[in-house]
Scaffold this motif. Structure first.
Motif, PDB file in Angstrom:
ATOM      1  N   MET A   1       0.853  -1.193   0.000  1.00  0.00           N
ATOM      2  CA  MET A   1       0.000   0.000   0.000  1.00  0.00           C
ATOM      3  C   MET A   1       0.884   1.236   0.000  1.00  0.00           C
ATOM      4  O   MET A   1       1.775   1.384   0.844  1.00  0.00           O
ATOM      5  N   GLU A   2       0.665   2.123  -0.960  1.00  0.00           N
ATOM      6  CA  GLU A   2       1.466   3.341  -1.102  1.00  0.00           C
ATOM      7  C   GLU A   2       0.566   4.562  -0.947  1.00  0.00           C
ATOM      8  O   GLU A   2      -0.508   4.633  -1.532  1.00  0.00           O
ATOM      9  N   LEU A   3       1.041   5.528  -0.156  1.00  0.00           N
ATOM     10  CA  LEU A   3       0.325   6.787   0.003  1.00  0.00           C
ATOM     11  C   LEU A   3       1.072   7.883  -0.747  1.00  0.00           C
ATOM     12  O   LEU A   3       2.235   8.165  -0.464  1.00  0.00           O
ATOM     13  N   ILE A   4       0.411   8.487  -1.725  1.00  0.00           N
ATOM     14  CA  ILE A   4       0.960   9.621  -2.462  1.00  0.00           C
ATOM     15  C   ILE A   4       0.300  10.877  -1.909  1.00  0.00           C
ATOM     16  O   ILE A   4      -0.898  11.103  -2.093  1.00  0.00           O
ATOM     17  N   ASN A   5       1.068  11.685  -1.210  1.00  0.00           N
ATOM     18  CA  ASN A   5       0.525  12.849  -0.509  1.00  0.00           C
ATOM     19  C   ASN A   5       0.817  14.110  -1.314  1.00  0.00           C
ATOM     20  O   ASN A   5       1.961  14.543  -1.430  1.00  0.00           O
ATOM     21  N   ARG A   6      -0.225  14.703  -1.877  1.00  0.00           N
ATOM     22  CA  ARG A   6      -0.088  15.928  -2.648  1.00  0.00           C
ATOM     23  C   ARG A   6      -0.472  17.168  -1.838  1.00  0.00           C
ATOM     24  O   ARG A   6      -0.757  18.223  -2.396  1.00  0.00           O
ATOM     25  N   LEU A   7      -0.489  17.032  -0.549  1.00  0.00           N
ATOM     26  CA  LEU A   7      -0.843  18.129   0.348  1.00  0.00           C
ATOM     27  C   LEU A   7       0.404  18.700   1.017  1.00  0.00           C
ATOM     28  O   LEU A   7       1.422  18.012   1.130  1.00  0.00           O
ATOM     29  N   PRO A   8       0.331  19.927   1.526  1.00  0.00           N
ATOM     30  CA  PRO A   8       1.465  20.499   2.272  1.00  0.00           C
ATOM     31  C   PRO A   8       1.479  20.073   3.736  1.00  0.00           C
ATOM     32  O   PRO A   8       2.246  20.621   4.534  1.00  0.00           O
ATOM     33  N   PHE A   9       0.620  19.098   4.095  1.00  0.00           N
ATOM     34  CA  PHE A   9       0.487  18.659   5.477  1.00  0.00           C
ATOM     35  C   PHE A   9       0.988  17.223   5.633  1.00  0.00           C
ATOM     36  O   PHE A   9       0.835  16.414   4.717  1.00  0.00           O
ATOM     37  N   PRO A  10       1.539  16.874   6.789  1.00  0.00           N
ATOM     38  CA  PRO A  10       1.914  15.473   7.025  1.00  0.00           C
ATOM     39  C   PRO A  10       0.681  14.578   7.085  1.00  0.00           C
ATOM     40  O   PRO A  10      -0.377  14.986   7.565  1.00  0.00           O
ATOM     41  N   ALA A  11       0.811  13.363   6.581  1.00  0.00           N
ATOM     42  CA  ALA A  11      -0.309  12.422   6.529  1.00  0.00           C
ATOM     43  C   ALA A  11       0.228  11.007   6.608  1.00  0.00           C
ATOM     44  O   ALA A  11       1.413  10.747   6.358  1.00  0.00           O
ATOM     45  N   ALA A 344      -4.615  -4.925   0.710  1.00  0.00           N
ATOM     46  CA  ALA A 344      -3.859  -3.713   0.408  1.00  0.00           C
ATOM     47  C   ALA A 344      -2.946  -3.934  -0.798  1.00  0.00           C
ATOM     48  O   ALA A 344      -3.054  -3.245  -1.807  1.00  0.00           O
ATOM     49  N   GLY A 345      -2.054  -4.903  -0.696  1.00  0.00           N
ATOM     50  CA  GLY A 345      -1.181  -5.290  -1.798  1.00  0.00           C
ATOM     51  C   GLY A 345      -0.593  -4.110  -2.542  1.00  0.00           C
ATOM     52  O   GLY A 345       0.142  -3.294  -1.991  1.00  0.00           O
ATOM     53  N   GLU A 346      -0.926  -3.981  -3.839  1.00  0.00           N
ATOM     54  CA  GLU A 346      -0.415  -2.926  -4.699  1.00  0.00           C
ATOM     55  C   GLU A 346      -1.332  -1.702  -4.719  1.00  0.00           C
ATOM     56  O   GLU A 346      -1.260  -0.885  -5.638  1.00  0.00           O
ATOM     57  N   THR A 347      -2.182  -1.567  -3.728  1.00  0.00           N
ATOM     58  CA  THR A 347      -3.115  -0.439  -3.696  1.00  0.00           C
ATOM     59  C   THR A 347      -2.356   0.885  -3.624  1.00  0.00           C
ATOM     60  O   THR A 347      -1.401   1.033  -2.860  1.00  0.00           O
ATOM     61  N   SER A 348      -2.824   1.851  -4.426  1.00  0.00           N
ATOM     62  CA  SER A 348      -2.254   3.190  -4.420  1.00  0.00           C
ATOM     63  C   SER A 348      -3.276   4.160  -3.846  1.00  0.00           C
ATOM     64  O   SER A 348      -4.437   4.189  -4.277  1.00  0.00           O
ATOM     65  N   LEU A 349      -2.861   4.955  -2.869  1.00  0.00           N
ATOM     66  CA  LEU A 349      -3.717   5.957  -2.253  1.00  0.00           C
ATOM     67  C   LEU A 349      -3.164   7.329  -2.600  1.00  0.00           C
ATOM     68  O   LEU A 349      -2.015   7.638  -2.283  1.00  0.00           O
ATOM     69  N   THR A 350      -3.990   8.152  -3.244  1.00  0.00           N
ATOM     70  CA  THR A 350      -3.569   9.502  -3.615  1.00  0.00           C
ATOM     71  C   THR A 350      -4.380  10.501  -2.818  1.00  0.00           C
ATOM     72  O   THR A 350      -5.604  10.564  -2.924  1.00  0.00           O
ATOM     73  N   LEU A 351      -3.672  11.301  -2.013  1.00  0.00           N
ATOM     74  CA  LEU A 351      -4.308  12.253  -1.113  1.00  0.00           C
ATOM     75  C   LEU A 351      -4.151  13.649  -1.688  1.00  0.00           C
ATOM     76  O   LEU A 351      -3.037  14.099  -1.993  1.00  0.00           O
ATOM     77  N   THR A 352      -5.263  14.363  -1.842  1.00  0.00           N
ATOM     78  CA  THR A 352      -5.220  15.668  -2.484  1.00  0.00           C
ATOM     79  C   THR A 352      -6.420  16.508  -2.059  1.00  0.00           C
ATOM     80  O   THR A 352      -7.351  16.011  -1.416  1.00  0.00           O
ATOM     81  N   ARG A 353      -6.388  17.786  -2.428  1.00  0.00           N
ATOM     82  CA  ARG A 353      -7.571  18.621  -2.270  1.00  0.00           C
ATOM     83  C   ARG A 353      -8.568  18.260  -3.352  1.00  0.00           C
ATOM     84  O   ARG A 353      -8.188  17.860  -4.457  1.00  0.00           O
ATOM     85  N   VAL A 354      -9.853  18.400  -3.041  1.00  0.00           N
ATOM     86  CA  VAL A 354     -10.884  18.058  -4.009  1.00  0.00           C
ATOM     87  C   VAL A 354     -11.935  19.149  -4.032  1.00  0.00           C
ATOM     88  O   VAL A 354     -12.046  19.966  -3.116  1.00  0.00           O
ATOM     89  N   GLN A 355     -12.713  19.141  -5.096  1.00  0.00           N
ATOM     90  CA  GLN A 355     -13.885  20.004  -5.197  1.00  0.00           C
ATOM     91  C   GLN A 355     -15.110  19.124  -5.136  1.00  0.00           C
ATOM     92  O   GLN A 355     -15.236  18.168  -5.910  1.00  0.00           O
ATOM     93  N   VAL A 356     -16.000  19.427  -4.227  1.00  0.00           N
ATOM     94  CA  VAL A 356     -17.199  18.630  -4.052  1.00  0.00           C
ATOM     95  C   VAL A 356     -18.334  19.305  -4.813  1.00  0.00           C
ATOM     96  O   VAL A 356     -18.736  20.427  -4.501  1.00  0.00           O
ATOM     97  N   LYS A 357     -18.840  18.637  -5.845  1.00  0.00           N
ATOM     98  CA  LYS A 357     -19.926  19.191  -6.648  1.00  0.00           C
ATOM     99  C   LYS A 357     -21.272  18.914  -5.984  1.00  0.00           C
ATOM    100  O   LYS A 357     -21.448  17.914  -5.291  1.00  0.00           O
ATOM    101  N   ALA A 358     -22.225  19.787  -6.220  1.00  0.00           N
ATOM    102  CA  ALA A 358     -23.557  19.619  -5.663  1.00  0.00           C
ATOM    103  C   ALA A 358     -24.196  18.360  -6.241  1.00  0.00           C
ATOM    104  O   ALA A 358     -24.026  18.038  -7.410  1.00  0.00           O
ATOM    105  N   ALA A 359     -24.929  17.635  -5.398  1.00  0.00           N
ATOM    106  CA  ALA A 359     -25.570  16.398  -5.829  1.00  0.00           C
ATOM    107  C   ALA A 359     -26.791  16.712  -6.693  1.00  0.00           C
ATOM    108  O   ALA A 359     -27.505  17.689  -6.477  1.00  0.00           O
ATOM    109  N   VAL A 360     -27.045  15.832  -7.661  1.00  0.00           N
ATOM    110  CA  VAL A 360     -28.235  15.969  -8.491  1.00  0.00           C
ATOM    111  C   VAL A 360     -29.477  15.687  -7.671  1.00  0.00           C
ATOM    112  O   VAL A 360     -30.498  16.335  -7.778  1.00  0.00           O
ATOM    113  N   ASP A 361     -29.373  14.687  -6.778  1.00  0.00           N
ATOM    114  CA  ASP A 361     -30.455  14.414  -5.840  1.00  0.00           C
ATOM    115  C   ASP A 361     -29.847  14.059  -4.499  1.00  0.00           C
ATOM    116  O   ASP A 361     -28.627  14.070  -4.341  1.00  0.00           O
ATOM    117  N   ALA A 362     -30.695  13.784  -3.534  1.00  0.00           N
ATOM    118  CA  ALA A 362     -30.202  13.581  -2.167  1.00  0.00           C
ATOM    119  C   ALA A 362     -29.301  12.380  -2.039  1.00  0.00           C
ATOM    120  O   ALA A 362     -28.532  12.272  -1.094  1.00  0.00           O
TER     121      ALA A 362
END
Length: 369
Positions: A1-11, A344-362
């Motif tokens: 399992m690999e964590l790719i951290n694209r943030l300026p914060f420790p994770a 976990a194995g070869e799982t890649s985790l990419t940590l980043t800022r995101v934009q959350v779009k409004a849902a079409v429905d609930a």
């Protein structure tokens, strides 16, 4: 399992068993920010390191909790805590004044007082006509007036609690009992204490308008972090008995409640989680600003889990807002996500800022990196 951290914060990303023994993945982020009066928090030029374990001011049983470990697996709400001092209005020493802490819709107000004490009331009593001298007896306790102060440390040691007089035995090395809601506190007295007892420190942090009576227990009040073995957290830890040892160990007990992981005073846990962009105000808790006001950053964090025929996004929850104004104006924010990850194995985790779009429905939504 690999964590790719694209943030300026420790994770960090780590594995955690769920209640059924299946493995989850936990992604934890700690960001250090700086208060800017009237503006959103700014990212601090120097970030605090990842917190591998709970950090205390000295002995964990004698000093306050300063940082909760970032290896905490989950939180059901956002903890709001404060470390620092209360400052008298205008900088003029006062016997008492009120402070306040508000983030979004959640708030708490407290009265702080200068040093004050329970003073023993001693009377002389005669055992009878044959007694050669009177016996000094402790008959009551009186609360002294608060001394004027320009600042008071907001610490659990200045709230109700602490050791219970008359318990424990030094000869057998049996420790004294303590107030389970606040083992660090002060102000517990009784009539079984010796007649030569010196005045005892009384609580300096109380609810607004609260009056003290040494015969009555009060709820300890504070803004700091709560240790795992204090009652407000320990009551959620579950049952560790023979049945657990034989049937569940090393999993948590079936009656374990995730509220155990909350490290703030119960009055300062925001449920549901805060989302960012909330404004905050701290009254008489900053050395330069009588009303320190600002806003949480509007940051949304997400982690992309790719591998083993899966490609999914998970949002992190803002689960901690920690003001540490002991030496500067820093504010720590913590985010966390927990999701199933049996392989976990070869799982890649990419940590980043995101934009959350409004849902079409609930029931629909979209996360866009």
């Amino acid at each position: 399992m690999e964590l790719i951290n694209r943030l300026p914060f420790p994770a960090i990303a780590f594995r955690q068993f769920d209640a059924n023994g299946d493995l989850d993945c936990v992604v934890s982020v700690r960001g250090t920010f700086v208060h800017r009066q009237g503006e959103a928090l700014a990212i601090a030029p120097k970030q605090e390191d990842f917190q591998w374990e709970d950090a205390y001011d000295g002995d964990p049983h004698a000093g306050p909790l300063l940082r909760q470990t970032d290896l905490t697996p989950e939180k059901v709400g956002t903890d709001i805590t404060f470390l620092g001092n209360a400052h008298a209005p205008g900088g003029t020493p006062a016997p008492s004044w009120q402070v306040g802490l508000r983030v979004g819709e959640l708030s708490k107000k407290l009265d702080v007082h200068g040093a004050r004490f329970w003073r023993p009331v001693i009377k002389e009593k005669w055992a009878g006509f044959s007694a050669r001298q009177a016996r000094r007896v402790l008959t009551d306790w009186q609360l002294t007036e608060a001394e004027p102060a320009s600042s008071v440390q907001i610490c659990w040691s200045k709230a109700y609690g602490g050791q219970i007089p008359g318990t424990g035995n030094p000869e057998t090395e049996t420790p004294a009992d303590v107030e389970a809601r606040n083992p660090l506190g002060c102000g517990i007295v009784n009539l079984d204490m010796p007649s030569d007892q010196a005045p005892v420190a009384a609580p300096q942090i109380t609810l607004p308008g609260e009056t003290l009576n040494w015969r009555e227990q009060v709820e300890p009040q504070g803004l700091g972090l709560v240790s795992p073995w204090w009652r407000s957290r320990q009551q959620h830890a579950g049952t560790y008995d023979e049945a657990w040892l034989n049937e569940r160990h090393p999993l948590l007990p079936k009656d374990f409640d995730a509220r155990f992981w909350q490290s703030a005073h119960p009055d300062l846990v925001a449920i549901p989680h805060l989302t960012g962009d909330e404004d905050y105000q701290l009254d008489h808790l900053h050395p330069s600003f009588a009303l320190a006001a600002g806003r949480l950053p509007g940051i949304s964090l997400g982690v992309r889990c790719a591998g083993h025929e899966r490609d999914e996004w998970y949002l992190l929850s803002l689960d901690g807002v920690h003001f540490d104004w002991r030496n500067d104006s820093r504010v720590m924010l913590t985010w966390r996500a927990r999701f199933p990850l049996q392989e976990a194995g070869e799982t890649s985790l990419t940590l980043t800022r995101v934009q959350v779009k409004a849902a079409v429905d609930a029931d629909a939504g979209e996360v866009v990196a």
